[in-house]
Design a protein around this motif. Structure first.
Motif, short mmCIF file in Angstrom:
data_model
loop_
_atom_site.label_atom_id
_atom_site.label_comp_id
_atom_site.label_asym_id
_atom_site.label_seq_id
_atom_site.Cartn_x
_atom_site.Cartn_y
_atom_site.Cartn_z
N ARG A 455 97.84 95.02 155.13
CA ARG A 455 96.84 93.93 155.68
C ARG A 455 96.62 93.10 154.55
O ARG A 455 96.24 93.88 153.26
N SER A 456 96.52 91.98 154.55
CA SER A 456 96.17 91.13 153.35
C SER A 456 95.31 89.72 153.66
O SER A 456 95.32 89.54 154.76
N ARG A 457 94.37 89.45 152.72
CA ARG A 457 93.50 88.54 152.96
C ARG A 457 93.32 87.62 151.56
O ARG A 457 93.31 88.23 150.61
N ALA A 458 93.43 86.26 151.72
CA ALA A 458 93.01 85.53 150.61
C ALA A 458 91.87 85.03 150.65
O ALA A 458 91.24 84.75 151.55
N LEU A 459 91.33 84.94 149.23
CA LEU A 459 90.03 84.30 148.93
C LEU A 459 90.38 83.42 148.11
O LEU A 459 90.74 83.38 147.00
N VAL A 460 89.48 82.11 148.60
CA VAL A 460 89.99 80.89 147.82
C VAL A 460 88.65 79.96 147.39
O VAL A 460 87.60 79.97 148.24
N THR A 461 88.72 79.29 146.54
CA THR A 461 87.82 77.92 146.42
C THR A 461 88.29 76.81 147.36
O THR A 461 89.39 76.90 147.87
N ALA A 462 87.34 76.11 147.68
CA ALA A 462 87.56 74.90 148.69
C ALA A 462 88.71 73.99 148.04
O ALA A 462 89.68 73.72 148.79
N GLY A 463 88.90 73.88 146.87
CA GLY A 463 89.82 73.20 146.12
C GLY A 463 90.88 73.98 145.83
O GLY A 463 91.95 73.46 144.79
N ARG A 464 90.98 75.30 145.76
CA ARG A 464 92.22 76.09 145.63
C ARG A 464 92.24 76.06 143.97
O ARG A 464 93.47 76.67 143.70
N GLN A 465 91.25 76.16 143.15
CA GLN A 465 91.32 76.29 141.96
C GLN A 465 91.41 77.71 141.77
O GLN A 465 91.99 78.17 140.60
N VAL A 466 90.90 78.71 142.50
CA VAL A 466 90.75 80.03 142.49
C VAL A 466 91.30 80.57 143.71
O VAL A 466 90.85 80.33 144.60
N ARG A 467 92.02 81.60 143.46
CA ARG A 467 92.83 82.16 144.65
C ARG A 467 93.23 83.81 144.15
O ARG A 467 93.56 84.07 143.25
#
Lengths: 594, 594
Positions: A455-467
């Motif tokens: 199972r995978s899940r990405a967590l990101v900033t709105a602008g994708r500066q951090v993933r």
């Protein structure tokens, strides 16, 4: 509003559960009857233990299959309740949860249900006890909150009110909006659980798949606001039946639970948290290395065009850079092997971020490793990784003396960090990064890897500066399936992956079969596939035409690898579709001893 | 009929899977595309490897989302198929599975579907390839076997036929009876999977919860007979998506799979097995003990009124008896601690039983421990326990010299043996005992134990002479939850549990709270509850008024305990409802260091 937790949420003996709830800062508990039944402590001893721990017992639960029964069954049920009132008196608890009946003997007769509940409430009142009636989503005749409310209204007894359980309400189609109109004071208790949307039998869904608020798909802030509008100011109590939480460390689960409640109170406007400051990007990723793995990591980084640009003034800590990609190799740590020991993200206001983290039960600490002549505080994520929050000034890089080495070019920035999660803590991790760092959660994906589902899940900033890309095995791995510890990785971005791949000597070999399939799946011309095949570059395309091109290194030191990614046209994932190929290729490499 | 298995059934790399399938005796495989895609072997190398292993490749699968699409999509789909035909040619496989489309682009137009499938089949035929069209239970427009059959009939192409998958058929409400009337030769392939009845989204049910035949609730023998009536004589192929099998040892899973197919062929009347001889009862239970645990077991047995009645002529093996209860303590085994190393059941015809076991891939062996001057053969169960089959003569007890000790009275016979199962092998164990020993399976129960959910299943003879109670954790236990290895136990029957309890010095203490709850739950008078409370006797009552009274000993040697049971009025369970109380009490005892 007081914060409570049902003992059924966490694992262990009653003592384990109470200790965990108190340590996590809960004000009270719901005592689940089975936890009492199997406890060697008498009710009076439990009362005293709770008092010592500063916990109130806010609810005794559940009392089942009471109402709308034939007369002779009513007698038995009242006698059964009287026995429980005795126990409750000894415990010092004054509210009993009565669930809507699931018995085949129960009649579909609201008037009878109301009459019998009024009788029960009268007997309860004599003992100073209140009855909180709750509609189970799978109740035989009463399965919605509004139906339960009609019966409570009809019964019209001051010792009878409602227990509202978010799962039973939000798993059904009846709107919760009318709850705001419930007579003030007639909601006696509120139980909270989140859940993913699942298309399955509602009882199984409820018994196995509940989650703490913010870990599922329910609109709990909206429900809380509605309940609050009715004038309710009793406890907000977590009641979560979850297969994983039932067998994980109760001390940790209770902290996860408390964090979920604090974050919910914020979202519902009850107790605002300090805002999560905007994150600007990945500042660096720290690897703890030892004498064996350090040289492997250095060779791998050089192969990617990194240079050892800085040496810590006082510690065996190296800074490796290329453009905005930064890796810290820390040899000061005593654990063997190699692991991603820390991630650092930059923000304009680290102090505010740490303030929020502390409010969410993730206290900052200056840990015993990491580059920290310039004081850098970190919080520890559920998987043990330290998360540093770096600000604009003073720059932590001032701790490093320049070596004069020059890096290559081609890599631009850290694209994402891939962290495999311990089995027990995947949902906890998602909530941690979401609530503490303010990252958005993308959809959870499942894929079949060679040794079991993942199972995978990405967590990101709105602008994708951090993933961040979190993965976990769907079942805890056993004797056969390899992968404990599962590998971790850092992905760097480029705008010209073909040029970079041509320069990187050690790339993970990808099977030819993959490219035959790729050509068929995406109707790619041979000329498009050929350069990918030559360099071992994987490919994915999303529904909007966005493309990902990426390649991997072998696993270094048995634990970590690097990835190079080129995103085109707004591709937003992390190439999860290709993870099975990568995992099989790493496995083959390991078997072949390289 | 040939026996095949889809590579998706088992864990590992393609090499792991092929090796396992061949070792378990399969004739062929279905090659699941992803297993090919991630393999470093070329299609020709895979073909050669299969040939070396004596495996044919019977099916290439799956090809998705082909039919009933607009013209331009058809062109792309045909080109996609042509690429796969190339791969199939290199693999030497001549049947391709085409699943009914799940694409939103697919039209609800049977004529178009038939036309396009005929076109695909014509192109396939040029390459010597056949198309087996299958209705997925969640297909967008085609989701039942009869609908797929109408389209295949309408397409009327010799290279187009049906693939029938038992899951997709039996998970739907359309009767399979009409399958017998399918034109001979038009069923190209048959895939078999069992499953429990679950009320959930059919795709999730199919992808996670399939089981091997005989492990679920589907009538597979009936389906096989119907399919056979159509004249089908192609492979019977297992295609089982199961979360546990995906991550368990493929060599073992493949043997489990083969056993399921052999048992199914027997039940469907295709290849009869030797009958399972009637089992007469438990002959003995053997404990392997060491220098530390042997004395503990002896003390425990004496406390229950057993006597050391016989000493093995040549080995450090003791026979302990009371009435028909027999326990063998074997100190000749070298493993540390204590465990139930063997169970022995008596039958009139051990040779026939062993013959059947061997046919079911459970070969008999004379193992290196156990009482065996009289040759006793055993088969090894999935949890590692040896199962001895003893006959009427020569009596194995002749190996033991009488010691002259006399046992007490009160215990009558072995009631059941409780064996906790390794996480990966619970369904395998159920099928093993059912098919090899001919035991009936009672319903699976789940209960919430203090450290997580448990699942239990009893296997019994029709007359209840032999009872086995298997339990397993619902999730593999991790760092927190104790219990690896989980304890095992033997239960002995009595007709006067109060008298026995009064004589047994070391009984497990049961909390007072249990008895308060008992009185309430069953409306028992205080006079009825008091003797139970005094002796630590647990109580259960079934829906028919049957009653179970039972008590436990502490855990001995960290691993095993005994239970005494009195059944009244036909109570048929093993007191599963009381298991959480027992587990919590054992835990408290362990924490208190006794």
């Amino acid at each position: 509003m007081r914060r409570s937790i049902a003992t059924v949420c966490v694992s262990g003996t009653l003592d384990d559960k109470l200790t965990a709830a108190a340590a996590a800062g809960f004000d009270g508990i719901e005592l689940f009857e089975n936890d009492l039944v199997v406890s060697p402590w008498s009710p009076a001893e439990i009362r005293d233990r709770c008092a010592d721990l500063g916990l109130s017992i806010d609810l005794y639960q559940p009392f089942r299959d009471f109402e709308a029964v034939p007369r002779e069954a009513l007698e038995l049920n009242l006698r059964r309740a009287a026995r429980k009132f005795d126990v409750m008196a000894a415990l010092g608890v004054n509210t009993m949860l009565v669930c809507s009946s699931v018995s085949p003997d129960a009649r579909d007769d609201d008037a009878l249900a109301a009459e019998q509940l009024a009788l029960l409430s009268a007997q309860a009142a004599e003992r100073g006890i209140r009855i909180a009636y709750e509609a189970l989503a799978w109740g035989r005749h009463v399965s919605t909150w509004d139906h339960a409310w009609r019966i409570v209204r009809a019964a019209d007894h001051p010792a009878l009110g409602l227990c509202l359980d978010s799962f039973h309400i939000l798993s059904r189609e009846v709107s919760p909006d009318g709850i705001a109109g419930i007579t003030p004071g007639k909601i006696f208790f509120v139980q909270l659980a989140d859940a993913p949307h699942l298309r399955m039998d509602v009882l199984q869904w409820s018994r196995h798949h509940r989650l703490f608020p913010g870990q599922g798909a329910f609109d709990l802030p909206g429900l809380i606001r509605t309940i609050k509008a009715s004038g309710y100011d009793g406890p907000l109590s977590l009641e979560v039946f979850n297969d994983v939480f039932r067998q994980s460390d109760p001390a940790r689960t209770a902290v996860d639970a408390m964090r979920s409640l604090i974050a919910l109170e914020d979202r519902a406007g009850l107790r605002p948290l300090p805002l999560a400051p905007a994150l600007r990007g990945h500042a660096f990723t720290e690897f703890a290395v030892d004498g064996g793995t350090g040289p492997q990591l250095r060779e791998a980084l050089r192969g990617l065009g990194f240079a050892h640009t800085g040496q810590h003034r006082t510690k065996p800590v190296e800074l490796w850079e290329q453009s905005a990609c930064r890796v810290v190799l820390n040899s000061a740590v005593t654990r063997p092997g190699v692991a991603i020991s820390a991630i650092a993200v930059s923000t304009d206001d680290p102090a505010a971020a740490l303030h929020r983290a502390a409010a969410l039960r993730a206290p900052a600490h200056v840990s015993a490793h990491g580059p920290r002549e310039i004081s850098l505080a970190s919080v520890t994520a559920p998987d043990g990784t330290d998360v540093f929050l770096t600000g604009p000034a003073p720059d932590w890089r001032a701790d490093f003396l320049p070596t004069g080495e020059n890096a290559g070019t081609g890599l631009l920035d850290t694209d994402h960090v891939g962290l495999t999660q311990p089995f027990d803590h995947f949902d906890e991790a998602g909530l941690f990064y979401h609530s503490v760092l303010g990252l958005d959660r993308l959809a959870t994906a499942e894929f079949a890897a060679p040794f079991g589902l993942m199972r995978s899940r990405a967590l990101v900033t709105a602008g994708r500066q951090v993933r961040l890309a979190l993965t976990v095995a769907l079942l805890r791995r056993g004797e056969w399936a390899p992968g404990v510890p599962e590998p971790q990785h850092v992905a760097f971005s480029t705008s010209d992956i073909l040029a970079v791949a041509a320069r990187v000597p050690r790339r993970l070999a990808i099977p030819d079969n993959y490219y035959s399939d790729l050509a068929a799946r995406f109707a790619l011309a041979d000329e498009a596939v050929e350069p990918l095949r030559r360099h071992g570059i994987l490919y994915d395309r999303d529904a909007h035409g966005g493309e990902l091109l990426h390649f991997y290194t072998p696993v270094h030191g048995g634990r970590v690898f690097f990835e190079i990614v080129e995103r085109r046209g707004g591709y937003d994932g992390c190439g999860e579709a290709n993870a099975p190929v990568r995992m099989a290729a790493h496995r083959h490499l390991r078997l072949s001893g390289r």
